[in-house]
Each structure stands twice: as structure tokens, then as C-alpha cells.
Design an enzyme around this catalytic site. Structure first.
Site: not given
Length: 121
Positions: A12, A24, A65, A72, A90-91
Site C-alpha cells: 500500500y 504531483e 510532500e 489535499e 491546503k495553503d
């Protein structure tokens, strides 16, 4: 300990990593940057301690990341319509990535510039 279940968790996790690489752009940029930094590290001849720092910085960037991408996805799922708090979440996650990237670059400059300075000048 359930060994098959434990081994499935690696499957996974691998799917998650492959997904973030495919989906991404920023992760792919950091992957390219990591390859360049690793090549520069090999050429420069870093000490063991400097290698440890570089590996921690690179892996930290990948981890943040991955967390950013996760946040997100969860925000998009929880708030499919525009909402100011969703945007802020998100920001904020993206901001954490930027702060870590800037700090990593500064540490990289501290490690590399003195070594290159002697080669260049």
C-alpha cells in the site's frame, strides 16, 4: 504479529509513493532535485556527517510532500465545494512544503558552497 498483513502495508505504501510520483508535479520536481543533489554529493565528496544531513533533508522533503498531497486529497473529499477553510488548509500544507524546501536549500548551500569555493577559486 500478522506477517502477511505487515507485508501488505508495504504494498500500500508503494502504491502511495507511485501515485504521488504520477500525480504531483512538485514531487517530481523534488525527485529531480534530489537526484541532482545526490550526484553533486558524490562528485563533491561529502563527509559521512554531511551525507547524513543530505539524506535527512531529501527524505524529509519527500515525506512532507506526501503529507501535503494527503491533506489535499482529504480536504477535496471533505469539502468538494469551495470553502475558505478548505483553501486555508491546503495553503498551509503547501506552505509547510515551501518552508522545508527553503530551509533544505539553505543547509545545502552551507554544506556545498565552502567545498565548491575551493574548487572554483
Amino acid at each position: 504479529m500478522d506477517i502477511p498483513k505487515f507485508l501488505k502495508s508495504f504494498k500500500y505504501a508503494t502504491h502511495g509513493i507511485l501515485h504521488v510520483i504520477k500525480s504531483e508535479q512538485n514531487f517530481r520536481f523534488h525527485l529531480l532535485a534530489a537526484i541532482i543533489v545526490l550526484l553533486a554529493s558524490i562528485i563533491t565528496g561529502l563527509s559521512s556527517f554531511e551525507w547524513i544531513i543530505i539524506i535527512i533533508l531529501i527524505s524529509g522533503m519527500f515525506m512532507i510532500e506526501l503529507v501535503n498531497a494527503s491533506i489535499e486529497r482529504v480536504v477535496d473529499l471533505a469539502s468538494p465545494d469551495f470553502h475558505q477553510l478548505a483553501l486555508q488548509a491546503k495553503d498551509l500544507a503547501a506552505g509547510a512544503c515551501l518552508v522545508y524546501a527553503i530551509c533544505s536549500a539553505i543547509v545545502g548551500f552551507i554544506i556545498f558552497i565552502p567545498k565548491w569555493w575551493g574548487i572554483i577559486f
